[in-house]
Design a protein around this motif. Structure first.
Motif, PDB file in Angstrom:
ATOM      1  N   SER A  55       0.815  -1.217   0.000  1.00  0.00           N
ATOM      2  CA  SER A  55       0.000   0.000   0.000  1.00  0.00           C
ATOM      3  C   SER A  55       0.851   1.271   0.000  1.00  0.00           C
ATOM      4  N   TYR A  56       1.473   1.510  -1.144  1.00  0.00           N
ATOM      5  CA  TYR A  56       2.282   2.705  -1.368  1.00  0.00           C
ATOM      6  C   TYR A  56       1.654   3.551  -2.478  1.00  0.00           C
ATOM      7  N   ALA A  57       1.840   4.856  -2.369  1.00  0.00           N
ATOM      8  CA  ALA A  57       1.387   5.765  -3.413  1.00  0.00           C
ATOM      9  C   ALA A  57       2.556   6.457  -4.104  1.00  0.00           C
ATOM     10  N   GLU A  58       3.763   5.992  -3.860  1.00  0.00           N
ATOM     11  CA  GLU A  58       4.975   6.536  -4.478  1.00  0.00           C
ATOM     12  C   GLU A  58       5.442   5.565  -5.561  1.00  0.00           C
ATOM     13  N   PRO A  59       5.476   5.994  -6.842  1.00  0.00           N
ATOM     14  CA  PRO A  59       5.833   5.066  -7.920  1.00  0.00           C
ATOM     15  C   PRO A  59       7.181   4.387  -7.755  1.00  0.00           C
ATOM     16  N   VAL A  60       8.166   5.053  -7.145  1.00  0.00           N
ATOM     17  CA  VAL A  60       9.464   4.396  -6.955  1.00  0.00           C
ATOM     18  C   VAL A  60       9.299   3.119  -6.133  1.00  0.00           C
ATOM     19  N   TYR A  61       8.556   3.208  -5.042  1.00  0.00           N
ATOM     20  CA  TYR A  61       8.343   2.022  -4.209  1.00  0.00           C
ATOM     21  C   TYR A  61       7.479   0.989  -4.920  1.00  0.00           C
ATOM     22  N   LEU A  62       6.516   1.428  -5.683  1.00  0.00           N
ATOM     23  CA  LEU A  62       5.653   0.479  -6.389  1.00  0.00           C
ATOM     24  C   LEU A  62       6.436  -0.293  -7.446  1.00  0.00           C
ATOM     25  N   ARG A  63       7.350   0.386  -8.133  1.00  0.00           N
ATOM     26  CA  ARG A  63       8.200  -0.331  -9.083  1.00  0.00           C
ATOM     27  C   ARG A  63       9.079  -1.345  -8.351  1.00  0.00           C
ATOM     28  N   MET A  64       9.563  -0.969  -7.180  1.00  0.00           N
ATOM     29  CA  MET A  64      10.361  -1.902  -6.394  1.00  0.00           C
ATOM     30  C   MET A  64       9.546  -3.110  -5.960  1.00  0.00           C
ATOM     31  N   LEU A  65       8.306  -2.882  -5.570  1.00  0.00           N
ATOM     32  CA  LEU A  65       7.445  -3.990  -5.172  1.00  0.00           C
ATOM     33  C   LEU A  65       7.179  -4.936  -6.338  1.00  0.00           C
ATOM     34  N   VAL A  87      -0.914 -13.949   2.272  1.00  0.00           N
ATOM     35  CA  VAL A  87      -2.155 -14.005   3.035  1.00  0.00           C
ATOM     36  C   VAL A  87      -2.980 -12.733   2.883  1.00  0.00           C
ATOM     37  N   GLY A  88      -2.450 -11.735   2.162  1.00  0.00           N
ATOM     38  CA  GLY A  88      -3.135 -10.461   1.999  1.00  0.00           C
ATOM     39  C   GLY A  88      -2.899  -9.522   3.172  1.00  0.00           C
ATOM     40  N   ILE A  89      -3.185  -8.257   2.951  1.00  0.00           N
ATOM     41  CA  ILE A  89      -3.134  -7.242   4.009  1.00  0.00           C
ATOM     42  C   ILE A  89      -4.371  -6.365   3.879  1.00  0.00           C
ATOM     43  N   VAL A  90      -4.947  -6.013   5.022  1.00  0.00           N
ATOM     44  CA  VAL A  90      -6.101  -5.114   5.055  1.00  0.00           C
ATOM     45  C   VAL A  90      -5.687  -3.818   5.749  1.00  0.00           C
ATOM     46  N   ASN A  91      -6.082  -2.711   5.161  1.00  0.00           N
ATOM     47  CA  ASN A  91      -5.746  -1.378   5.654  1.00  0.00           C
ATOM     48  C   ASN A  91      -7.035  -0.652   5.987  1.00  0.00           C
ATOM     49  N   HIS A  92      -7.087  -0.025   7.155  1.00  0.00           N
ATOM     50  CA  HIS A  92      -8.282   0.745   7.494  1.00  0.00           C
ATOM     51  C   HIS A  92      -7.900   1.918   8.366  1.00  0.00           C
ATOM     52  N   GLY A  93      -8.878   2.785   8.598  1.00  0.00           N
ATOM     53  CA  GLY A  93      -8.629   3.985   9.377  1.00  0.00           C
ATOM     54  C   GLY A  93      -8.544   5.221   8.506  1.00  0.00           C
ATOM     55  N   ALA A  97      -4.122   8.573   1.932  1.00  0.00           N
ATOM     56  CA  ALA A  97      -3.473   8.046   0.731  1.00  0.00           C
ATOM     57  C   ALA A  97      -4.202   6.853   0.131  1.00  0.00           C
ATOM     58  N   PHE A  98      -5.235   6.334   0.807  1.00  0.00           N
ATOM     59  CA  PHE A  98      -5.858   5.091   0.349  1.00  0.00           C
ATOM     60  C   PHE A  98      -6.400   5.179  -1.079  1.00  0.00           C
ATOM     61  N   ASP A  99      -7.032   6.287  -1.438  1.00  0.00           N
ATOM     62  CA  ASP A  99      -7.581   6.389  -2.793  1.00  0.00           C
ATOM     63  C   ASP A  99      -6.476   6.359  -3.838  1.00  0.00           C
ATOM     64  N   ALA A 100      -5.380   7.053  -3.562  1.00  0.00           N
ATOM     65  CA  ALA A 100      -4.255   7.034  -4.498  1.00  0.00           C
ATOM     66  C   ALA A 100      -3.644   5.644  -4.584  1.00  0.00           C
ATOM     67  N   VAL A 101      -3.532   4.959  -3.456  1.00  0.00           N
ATOM     68  CA  VAL A 101      -2.993   3.597  -3.454  1.00  0.00           C
ATOM     69  C   VAL A 101      -3.873   2.677  -4.312  1.00  0.00           C
ATOM     70  N   ALA A 102      -5.172   2.747  -4.102  1.00  0.00           N
ATOM     71  CA  ALA A 102      -6.097   1.884  -4.849  1.00  0.00           C
ATOM     72  C   ALA A 102      -6.054   2.182  -6.340  1.00  0.00           C
ATOM     73  N   ARG A 103      -5.845   3.440  -6.687  1.00  0.00           N
ATOM     74  CA  ARG A 103      -5.777   3.821  -8.103  1.00  0.00           C
ATOM     75  C   ARG A 103      -4.481   3.353  -8.751  1.00  0.00           C
ATOM     76  N   LEU A 104      -3.372   3.424  -8.009  1.00  0.00           N
ATOM     77  CA  LEU A 104      -2.063   3.145  -8.589  1.00  0.00           C
ATOM     78  C   LEU A 104      -1.701   1.663  -8.628  1.00  0.00           C
ATOM     79  N   LEU A 105      -2.136   0.895  -7.640  1.00  0.00           N
ATOM     80  CA  LEU A 105      -1.694  -0.498  -7.568  1.00  0.00           C
ATOM     81  C   LEU A 105      -1.949  -1.290  -8.853  1.00  0.00           C
ATOM     82  N   PRO A 106      -3.124  -1.181  -9.504  1.00  0.00           N
ATOM     83  CA  PRO A 106      -3.318  -1.949 -10.742  1.00  0.00           C
ATOM     84  C   PRO A 106      -2.334  -1.581 -11.843  1.00  0.00           C
TER      85      PRO A 106
END
Length: 387
Positions: A55-65, A87-93, A97-106
């Motif tokens: 759950s990152y919104a920074e492209p550098v880290y997403l490319r690393m992942l 096993v997956g991870i769930v994020n709440h609270g 950044a959650f909307d940006a994370v959800a948009r970028l991950l795909p």
């Protein structure tokens, strides 16, 4: 007598082991020196569980992942060791950044979905959810101890020389392409064992975690690296057999329910040990050679209260304390850079382990004259991690 090798690696935790492995795979004559014995608990690379959080919104880290996932699988296949359990991870609270994370991950090959808290609660009854839930099913849990062992096993198989019980006490820069180190063999209790040794090389990779500034500080201008003793705990499972994803929970500072929180909370199930939960990066500042290994009482009290409030599947009264170190930069971005013959890998700020194989690649690139992402430069103008 002075020994010679092309590249020295100082520090045999996850990052140093990954660097030695990658350099050896590229045909470099490399020697790794680690002060402590295998499986030690003095630093930041021990224990059986780390979140493989996407759950990152920074492209550098997403490319690393995107590169790290197949790299972990490759290491598993090479060594016959299970390391990553998706096993997956769930994020709440209240994480903006959650909307940006959800948009970028795909865009980087990962799936993300928002779930209603009631739906998530039925699926994962061990966790109480207070907001919509960002679920990342390809995330998971890494076995840190097994990973370090596998990295060193692979490094040896490719020709790396690995020494435990070998403390590097001095680094001397002799030229743009020449460095000399002093190595003191030591016993498990830290006492000296034999005479000091001297090694010279074209490059030295320093991946010493909490000890980085003490070794390099006089000679290389480093960003401020704050060493803290972090103190999560394993809590007993109330109902064995429940499905547990990893979890991240961010407080809402406007809500009085979160007034006792120290930071966001992270956690995961550690098979055979319980449900791991901890505050992130707010442990007491410490000297890594003078740690108490005991939890700060008020932080532990508040962590147990968190478990009581938010993890109905875990028992706040039955727990085992954990102690590890974070070495954190002011912006929580890593340091991956080269100054003369010295390559620095530091400041992983409590979120670096998941990237280990990719960090090893970047460190090897720096040894060989290529660069790492500018975000990790010693001279970069850096902003905060979006996670």
């Amino acid at each position: 007598m002075t020994n010679s090798v092309d590249t020295l690696v100082i520090g045999g935790g996850a990052m140093g082991s990954a660097a030695a492995r990658e350099l050896a795979r590229r045909g470099t004559d490399v020697a790794l020196f680690e002060r402590f014995t295998p499986g030690h608990t003095q630093g930041a690379s021990h224990g059986a569980s780390r979140n493989f959080n996407l759950s990152y919104a920074e492209p550098v880290y997403l490319r690393m992942l995107a590169a790290a996932l197949p790299a972990w699988r490759e290491l598993e296949a090479e060594t016959g060791t299970a390391l990553l359990d998706q096993v997956g991870i769930v994020n709440h609270g209240a994480n903006p950044a959650f909307d940006a994370v959800a948009r970028l991950l795909p865009e980087f090959g990962f799936t993300a979905e928002f779930l209603d808290p009631a739906v998530a609660g039925r699926r994962w009854p061990g966790i109480r959810f207070d907001t919509r839930v960002l679920a990342t099913p390809q995330a998971g849990r890494l076995n840190a101890d097994a990973a370090v062992t596998a990295l060193q096993e692979s490094a040896r198989a490719h020709g790396a020389h690995i020494r435990h019980g070998a403390r590097v006490t001095r680094v001397q820069v002799l030229g743009e392409n020449r460095v000399r180190i002093t190595v003191v063999p030591q016993n498990a209790d830290g006492s000296a064992r034999g005479d000091a040794e001297f090694w010279e090389a074209r490059r030295a990779v320093v991946t010493l975690g909490a000890w980085t500034t003490a070794l390099l500080g006089p000679d290389i201008v480093l960003p401020r690296l704050t060493v803290t003793q972090e103190q999560p705990a394993h809590f007993a499972e109330r109902e064995p057999g429940l499905i547990w994803p990893g979890f991240n929970h961010t407080p809402d500072p406007r809500d009085q329910r979160f007034g006792y929180w120290r930071s966001p909370v992270y956690g995961m199930q550690t098979p055979g040990e319980g449900i791991k939960a901890g505050w992130h990066g707010v442990g007491p500042v410490t000297d890594p050679d003078a740690r108490t290994f005991r939890s700060e009482p008020t932080q532990l009290r508040d962590l147990r209260r968190y478990v009581s409030d938010w993890l109905p599947g875990a028992d706040p009264d039955s727990f085992g304390e954990i102690s590890c170190t974070y070495t954190t930069t002011e912006d929580s971005h890593f340091v991956l850079d080269r100054v003369g013959p010295i390559v620095v890998g530091a400041g992983f700020s409590g979120h670096g382990f998941k990237f280990t194989p990719v960090v090893g690649t970047y460190l090897a690139d720096l040894v060989q004259g290529r660069g790492a992402p500018r975000l990790f430069s010693l001279r970069a103008a850096r902003g905060p991690v979006l996670v």
